[in-house]
Structures are given as structure tokens and as C-alpha cells.
Design a protein around this motif. Structure first.
Motif, PDB file in Angstrom:
ATOM      1  N   LEU A  78      -4.385  -5.545  -9.631  1.00 16.54           N
ATOM      2  CA  LEU A  78      -3.561  -5.127 -10.763  1.00 16.54           C
ATOM      3  C   LEU A  78      -4.208  -5.504 -12.091  1.00 16.54           C
ATOM      4  CD1 LEU A  78       0.073  -5.984  -9.602  1.00 16.54           C
ATOM      5  CD2 LEU A  78      -0.870  -3.704 -10.031  1.00 16.54           C
ATOM      6  N   LEU A  79      -4.752  -6.715 -12.167  1.00 17.55           N
ATOM      7  CA  LEU A  79      -5.358  -7.154 -13.419  1.00 17.55           C
ATOM      8  C   LEU A  79      -6.678  -6.439 -13.689  1.00 17.55           C
ATOM      9  CD1 LEU A  79      -4.541 -10.968 -13.271  1.00 17.55           C
ATOM     10  CD2 LEU A  79      -3.387  -9.177 -14.561  1.00 17.55           C
ATOM     11  N   ARG A  80      -7.301  -5.955 -12.641  1.00 19.62           N
ATOM     12  CA  ARG A  80      -8.523  -5.159 -12.826  1.00 19.62           C
ATOM     13  C   ARG A  80      -8.209  -3.701 -13.142  1.00 19.62           C
ATOM     14  NH1 ARG A  80     -11.951  -7.569  -7.650  1.00 19.62           N
ATOM     15  NH2 ARG A  80     -12.857  -9.393  -8.718  1.00 19.62           N
ATOM     16  N   ASN A  81      -6.958  -3.311 -12.973  1.00 20.49           N
ATOM     17  CA  ASN A  81      -6.524  -1.935 -13.248  1.00 20.49           C
ATOM     18  C   ASN A  81      -5.278  -1.976 -14.131  1.00 20.49           C
ATOM     19  OD1 ASN A  81      -8.138   0.018 -11.184  1.00 20.49           O
ATOM     20  ND2 ASN A  81      -7.733  -1.964 -10.209  1.00 20.49           N
ATOM     21  N   PRO A  82      -5.436  -2.256 -15.424  1.00 24.81           N
ATOM     22  CA  PRO A  82      -4.268  -2.434 -16.300  1.00 24.81           C
ATOM     23  C   PRO A  82      -3.365  -1.221 -16.381  1.00 24.81           C
ATOM     24  CG  PRO A  82      -6.340  -2.359 -17.551  1.00 24.81           C
ATOM     25  CD  PRO A  82      -6.712  -2.480 -16.121  1.00 24.81           C
ATOM     26  N   ASP A  83      -3.894  -0.031 -16.144  1.00 28.27           N
ATOM     27  CA  ASP A  83      -3.033   1.153 -16.154  1.00 28.27           C
ATOM     28  C   ASP A  83      -2.047   1.111 -14.989  1.00 28.27           C
ATOM     29  OD1 ASP A  83      -5.299   1.395 -14.456  1.00 28.27           O
ATOM     30  OD2 ASP A  83      -5.019   3.565 -14.327  1.00 28.27           O
ATOM     31  N   VAL A  84      -2.501   0.620 -13.846  1.00 30.28           N
ATOM     32  CA  VAL A  84      -1.609   0.491 -12.689  1.00 30.28           C
ATOM     33  C   VAL A  84      -0.577  -0.603 -12.954  1.00 30.28           C
ATOM     34  CG1 VAL A  84      -1.477  -0.005 -10.221  1.00 30.28           C
ATOM     35  CG2 VAL A  84      -3.415   1.297 -11.137  1.00 30.28           C
ATOM     36  N   LEU A  85      -1.006  -1.703 -13.556  1.00 32.28           N
ATOM     37  CA  LEU A  85      -0.086  -2.782 -13.906  1.00 32.28           C
ATOM     38  C   LEU A  85       1.013  -2.272 -14.835  1.00 32.28           C
ATOM     39  CD1 LEU A  85       0.589  -5.834 -13.839  1.00 32.28           C
ATOM     40  CD2 LEU A  85      -0.922  -6.097 -15.818  1.00 32.28           C
ATOM     41  N   ALA A  86       0.634  -1.461 -15.806  1.00 31.41           N
ATOM     42  CA  ALA A  86       1.618  -0.913 -16.742  1.00 31.41           C
ATOM     43  C   ALA A  86       2.606   0.002 -16.023  1.00 31.41           C
ATOM     44  CB  ALA A  86       0.914  -0.164 -17.864  1.00 31.41           C
ATOM     45  N   ARG A  87       2.126   0.778 -15.061  1.00 33.86           N
ATOM     46  CA  ARG A  87       3.020   1.651 -14.294  1.00 33.86           C
ATOM     47  C   ARG A  87       4.027   0.829 -13.492  1.00 33.86           C
ATOM     48  NH1 ARG A  87      -0.004   5.794 -10.562  1.00 33.86           N
ATOM     49  NH2 ARG A  87       2.193   6.188 -10.018  1.00 33.86           N
ATOM     50  N   LEU A  88       3.542  -0.221 -12.843  1.00 31.41           N
ATOM     51  CA  LEU A  88       4.424  -1.049 -12.021  1.00 31.41           C
ATOM     52  C   LEU A  88       5.478  -1.750 -12.879  1.00 31.41           C
ATOM     53  CD1 LEU A  88       5.129  -2.209  -9.232  1.00 31.41           C
ATOM     54  CD2 LEU A  88       3.434  -4.015  -9.654  1.00 31.41           C
ATOM     55  N   ARG A  89       5.108  -2.112 -14.093  1.00 28.84           N
ATOM     56  CA  ARG A  89       6.044  -2.814 -14.987  1.00 28.84           C
ATOM     57  C   ARG A  89       7.291  -1.971 -15.251  1.00 28.84           C
ATOM     58  NH1 ARG A  89       2.624  -4.010 -18.974  1.00 28.84           N
ATOM     59  NH2 ARG A  89       2.162  -6.047 -18.046  1.00 28.84           N
ATOM     60  N   THR A  90       7.141  -0.677 -15.337  1.00 23.66           N
ATOM     61  CA  THR A  90       8.277   0.196 -15.657  1.00 23.66           C
ATOM     62  C   THR A  90       8.793   0.977 -14.450  1.00 23.66           C
ATOM     63  OG1 THR A  90       6.773   1.981 -16.314  1.00 23.66           O
ATOM     64  CG2 THR A  90       7.519   0.460 -18.032  1.00 23.66           C
ATOM     65  N   ASP A  91       8.064   0.932 -13.346  1.00 24.87           N
ATOM     66  CA  ASP A  91       8.467   1.687 -12.154  1.00 24.87           C
ATOM     67  C   ASP A  91       8.342   0.799 -10.926  1.00 24.87           C
ATOM     68  OD1 ASP A  91       9.029   3.505 -10.180  1.00 24.87           O
ATOM     69  OD2 ASP A  91       7.176   4.652 -10.393  1.00 24.87           O
ATOM     70  N   PRO A  92       9.361  -0.029 -10.642  1.00 21.92           N
ATOM     71  CA  PRO A  92       9.273  -0.944  -9.499  1.00 21.92           C
ATOM     72  C   PRO A  92       9.161  -0.238  -8.154  1.00 21.92           C
ATOM     73  CG  PRO A  92      11.491  -0.937 -10.440  1.00 21.92           C
ATOM     74  CD  PRO A  92      10.622  -0.182 -11.397  1.00 21.92           C
ATOM     75  N   ASP A  93       9.554   1.039  -8.087  1.00 22.32           N
ATOM     76  CA  ASP A  93       9.417   1.782  -6.833  1.00 22.32           C
ATOM     77  C   ASP A  93       7.946   1.970  -6.450  1.00 22.32           C
ATOM     78  OD1 ASP A  93      12.133   1.983  -6.587  1.00 22.32           O
ATOM     79  OD2 ASP A  93      12.253   3.992  -7.452  1.00 22.32           O
ATOM     80  N   LEU A  94       7.057   1.849  -7.432  1.00 24.61           N
ATOM     81  CA  LEU A  94       5.632   1.973  -7.143  1.00 24.61           C
ATOM     82  C   LEU A  94       5.152   0.849  -6.226  1.00 24.61           C
ATOM     83  CD1 LEU A  94       2.922   3.461  -7.752  1.00 24.61           C
ATOM     84  CD2 LEU A  94       2.642   1.894  -9.703  1.00 24.61           C
ATOM     85  N   ALA A  95       5.891  -0.263  -6.169  1.00 21.79           N
ATOM     86  CA  ALA A  95       5.453  -1.415  -5.385  1.00 21.79           C
ATOM     87  C   ALA A  95       5.251  -1.072  -3.920  1.00 21.79           C
ATOM     88  CB  ALA A  95       6.455  -2.560  -5.519  1.00 21.79           C
ATOM     89  N   THR A  96       6.064  -0.172  -3.379  1.00 15.51           N
ATOM     90  CA  THR A  96       5.967   0.139  -1.948  1.00 15.51           C
ATOM     91  C   THR A  96       4.624   0.766  -1.591  1.00 15.51           C
ATOM     92  OG1 THR A  96       8.367   0.320  -1.728  1.00 15.51           O
ATOM     93  CG2 THR A  96       7.021   1.405  -0.044  1.00 15.51           C
ATOM     94  N   PRO A  97       4.234   1.903  -2.194  1.00 11.46           N
ATOM     95  CA  PRO A  97       2.910   2.449  -1.854  1.00 11.46           C
ATOM     96  C   PRO A  97       1.781   1.568  -2.368  1.00 11.46           C
ATOM     97  CG  PRO A  97       3.882   3.712  -3.652  1.00 11.46           C
ATOM     98  CD  PRO A  97       4.951   2.784  -3.145  1.00 11.46           C
ATOM     99  N   LEU A  98       2.000   0.849  -3.470  1.00  9.82           N
ATOM    100  CA  LEU A  98       0.948   0.001  -4.027  1.00  9.82           C
ATOM    101  C   LEU A  98       0.539  -1.087  -3.042  1.00  9.82           C
ATOM    102  CD1 LEU A  98       0.633  -1.293  -7.618  1.00  9.82           C
ATOM    103  CD2 LEU A  98       0.505  -2.941  -5.759  1.00  9.82           C
ATOM    104  N   VAL A  99       1.505  -1.743  -2.403  1.00  9.09           N
ATOM    105  CA  VAL A  99       1.178  -2.790  -1.428  1.00  9.09           C
ATOM    106  C   VAL A  99       0.434  -2.197  -0.237  1.00  9.09           C
ATOM    107  CG1 VAL A  99       2.204  -4.400   0.235  1.00  9.09           C
ATOM    108  CG2 VAL A  99       2.964  -4.404  -2.151  1.00  9.09           C
ATOM    109  N   GLU A 100       0.794  -0.985   0.175  1.00  8.75           N
ATOM    110  CA  GLU A 100       0.050  -0.341   1.263  1.00  8.75           C
ATOM    111  C   GLU A 100      -1.405  -0.113   0.869  1.00  8.75           C
ATOM    112  OE1 GLU A 100       1.563  -0.013   4.292  1.00  8.75           O
ATOM    113  OE2 GLU A 100       3.068  -1.096   3.111  1.00  8.75           O
ATOM    114  N   GLU A 101      -1.623   0.225  -0.391  1.00 11.97           N
ATOM    115  CA  GLU A 101      -2.994   0.449  -0.852  1.00 11.97           C
ATOM    116  C   GLU A 101      -3.765  -0.869  -0.948  1.00 11.97           C
ATOM    117  OE1 GLU A 101      -6.192   2.992  -2.594  1.00 11.97           O
ATOM    118  OE2 GLU A 101      -4.888   2.778  -0.834  1.00 11.97           O
TER     119      GLU A 101
END
Length: 408
Positions: free
Chosen positions: A254-277
Motif C-alpha cells: 500500500l505504501l509503495r502504491n499511494p494511489d491504491v492506499l487512497a482508494r482504500l481510504r475512501t472505499d473499504p470494500d476494496l479490502a476484500t479483493p486487495l487482500v487476495e492480491e
């Protein structure tokens, strides 16, 4: 005139395991994948292609009973992960029936635990957080200790034993004599502790997992004392060490991909596929193993009966024949049938719990840390190559705010 030689499987495997390559073993895994089935100098085999690994994980001729070829250890004294049917199936049914009901509905409690851990560092001024020591490690330790019924005052001791024991999962030839002696000491201390805990439960059972395993009611017989102790040791290590790495590796990406971090901050539903990745891109368990109960034809090669096999799970997870642009982190990747939790009859029993812990922890970090950045990149890594993850993960931040509901 100069000539070039192709590195052997033994050389490539050794390179992938060297500590200086711990921060990024993936180029070495890519070299291995050029020949997805390779024979080592000692007669064992390396399998690094996704399709080939998946085939072996589901092939009944591929045995998990692999660590004691001379049968010096009784089968009943081997952990669930090192058993074949029918004993494996019986043990797994007992553990599943006692474990799964206790972890269902835990998300709210996990959120409270994560909140308390981060609350200790809440600040409206710049500061630092060691994500491993102060979140990724204490969270799953507390959870598995609560499940097993380990007294809170023993959590540090219990968790410390697990960290010492995980080094023993690496190949013996990568460990020093002192490390091997330390491993024996840790095993002895764990046995002594578990025996004391078991004695307490015999006269004072509770609603915890240990009591459930000891007094299991069902068609399968109750675990004998050796099986019980070995199963508890497995749950201790598998129940939290892999989750430590999953949360730490997830924070790192997440810290190496700040755009993804910003998405997760406002869209907690992203956590599900993100953890799979995260489980695909940088899995907490990098290597597993099997042995061949019969000749096995694989990718045009025959692995002879009796051969030991190393499954390079992390290499298979980045196989370009299975995953498009596999070295890129895609938080909402589709068709993400990764090998992060293994597969077949040995698929991780605790996968649901590990997923929930990581989803909740990463979402809380994204929401509460403001302007986070890595203090050191790459961070220092642990010695362990199989359960691979950072030893420390220092994150600097401008503010760590109190817990607030996610932005809708």
C-alpha cells in the motif's frame, strides 16, 4: 572466448533463499519458472509453474507426509499439515468442527482489537509506527491466544515461542548449529507449556478451542495427548505467523502504491479483493513441500516415486501463463485463483480468519494514518525464507487520528 553456463536448479534455489535476496526473491523465482519442473543435485525436485503446482496440490499421489522419510517419528506425532488420509481427514474434521464455529462472527471483535492497538499511538503530531511490532504481530497473537484459552499474561511468552519455532521450517542446511540448538530449546519449552495448559483444562474445561479439542463430541475419536499437543503447536504457528506477514506485506505494498492506499481510504470494500492480491503478489508462505507416492508425470517430466518435491508457491503466483502482468499489483484483479493458502485437502483451515484480520487491519491503517511513508525501503526482513516477511516495518506519519467510521 567466453562461455556461459545455465545455473542449475540447486544454484537457483540457493540464490532465492539467500538472505541478501530476501527483500525481492521474485527475479530468482522467474528464473526457476523457465523450467517449471527441475531436479536438484540431491535428487529432490523444484516445481515453480502455477499449473504444475496446482496439479500436485490436488494429486493424491503427492504426499504431505514428507519430513521424516526414515519414519523415526510416529505418524500420530506429525502435524496435520504433514499427514495423509485417512488420519489427515480425521484430524482435520475434528479441528475444523471446533475451530470454524469459534471464528465465525468475529469481525466486530477484530475491529475492536485493531482499534485498541492503533489507539495507543493516536497523535495529532508527526510520529512513527512499527506496523510489525505494534499491529501485525500483536493482533493475531491475541486472537489465537483468546481462541485457545491462553491466559492474557502468557501471550508474550506464547507468541515468542512461535517466532523462534518458525525458523525451523526452513531447510536445515540454511540454519547454523546455534539456530538448530535454539530450535530444540524452543520445542522443549513449548511442549512443557502446552502440557501444563492441558493439565489445567482436564480439571477445569472452558469454552475455548483447547477444551473443544480435548473433549470433542462426534464420530471421530478424541485426539490422543501427542496429537493434541502437536495440533496446538500447529495452530500456534499457523494461527498467527502467516497473518503477521500478510498484514506487513499488505502495508508495504500500500505504501509503495499511494494511489491504491487512497482508494482504500475512501472505499473499504476494496479490502476484500486487495487482500487476495496481496496473497498472490507477495504471499506470506512462499514454499511448501510434498513427496511422490508413485511416479508422477508433470510437464513432460517424470518425478520418480519416493522423490521429495518443493512447491514454489510464490513463483507460481507470478506465473505469466496464469496471471496477466503478474509482477504488477492490481488491487481489484479478477480471476485471482492464487496459491496463497495452498490448495487441495491441505487448504488453510484458518484462511477465513486470516483474511478478516488483514482486511480490517489494512483498512484501519488506510483510514487513520495521514501522509504515511516508509522510513526504510526495503525494510529489514526476517531470516525465515519460507514464512517470508519484514522483521520491522517503520512507517512515519503526519497524524494518526482517532477511529472514525469509513467514508461512504
Amino acid at each position: 572466448m567466453t562461455t556461459s553456463t545455465t545455473p542449475s536448479a540447486t544454484d537457483l534455489f540457493a540464490r532465492a533463499l539467500r538472505y541478501e535476496n530476501r527483500a525481492d526473491p521474485y527475479p530468482h523465482y522467474a528464473e526457476l519458472r523457465r523450467h517449471p519442473v527441475m531436479r536438484m543435485d540431491d535428487g529432490s525436485w523444484l516445481v515453480s509453474g502455477y499449473r504444475e503446482i496446482r496439479q500436485l496440490l490436488h494429486d493424491p499421489r503427492s504426499s504431505a507426509d514428507r519430513l521424516d522419510p526414515q519414519n523415526k517419528i510416529p505418524k500420530a506425532a506429525r502435524s496435520l499439515l504433514m499427514q495423509d488420509p485417512p488420519l489427515h481427514d480425521q484430524l482435520r474434521r475434528v479441528v475444523t468442527q471446533e475451530f470454524v464455529p469459534r471464528v465465525m462472527g468475529m469481525r466486530d471483535h477484530l475491529g475492536e482489537l485493531v482499534g485498541r492497538l492503533l489507539d495507543a499511538h493516536t497523535s495529532d503530531r508527526p510520529g512513527q509506527l512499527d506496523v510489525v511490532a505494534e499491529l501485525a504481530y500483536p493482533l493475531p497473537v491475541t486472537v489465537i491466544c483468546e481462541l485457545l484459552g491462553v491466559p492474557r499474561e502468557d501471550e508474550a511468552l506464547f507468541g515468542g515461542l512461535a517466532r523462534r519455532l518458525t525458523r525451523g521450517l526452513d531447510p536445515v542446511d540454511t540454519q547454523t548449529e546455534e539456530e538448530l540448538r535454539e530450535l530444540d530449546r524452543a520445542r522443549g519449552e513449548l511442549v512443557q507449556y502446552l502440557e501444563g495448559l492441558i493439565i489445567q483444562r482436564r480439571t477445569n474445561p472452558g469454552n475455548d478451542l483447547l477444551s473443544g479439542l480435548m473433549f470433542h463430541e462426534g464420530p471421530d475419536r478424541v485426539l490422543d495427548p501427542i496429537q493434541l499437543r502437536v495440533t496446538l503447536g500447529l495452530l500456534l504457528i499457523a494461527g498467527h505467523e502467516t497473518t503477521v506477514n500478510l498484514i506487513a506485506n499488505g502495508t508495504l505494498v500500500l505504501l509503495r502504491n499511494p494511489d491504491v492506499l487512497a482508494r482504500l481510504r475512501t472505499d473499504p470494500d476494496l479490502a476484500t479483493p486487495l487482500v487476495e492480491e496481496v496473497l498472490r503478489h507477495d504471499p506470506p508462505v512462499q514454499i511448501s513441500g510434498r513427496s511422490a507416492l508413485a511416479d508422477i508425470d508433470l510437464a513432460g517430466t517424470t518425478i520418480p516415486q519416493g522423490s521429495r518435491i518443493r512447491l514454489m508457491l510464490a513463483a507460481g503466483n507470478r506465473d505469466p501463463h496464469r496471471f496477466e502482468d503478474p509482477d504488477r499489483f492490481v488491487p481489484d484483479r479478477r480471476e485471482n485463483a492464487h496459491l496463497g493458502f495452498g490448495g487441495g485437502i491441505h487448504y488453510c483451515i484458518g484462511a477465513t480468519l486470516a483474511r478478516a484480520e488483514a482486511q480490517i487491519a489494512l483498512t484501519a491503517l488506510a483510514r487513520r494514518l495521514h501522509a504515511p511513508r516508509l522510513v526504510t525501503d526495503p525494510p529489514p526482513y526476517r531470516e525465515n525464507a519460507i514464512l517470508r516477511g519484514p522483521e520491522h516495518l517503520l512507517v512515519a506519519f503526519e497524524r494518526l487520528t482517532p477511529d472514525t467510521p469509513p467514508v461512504s
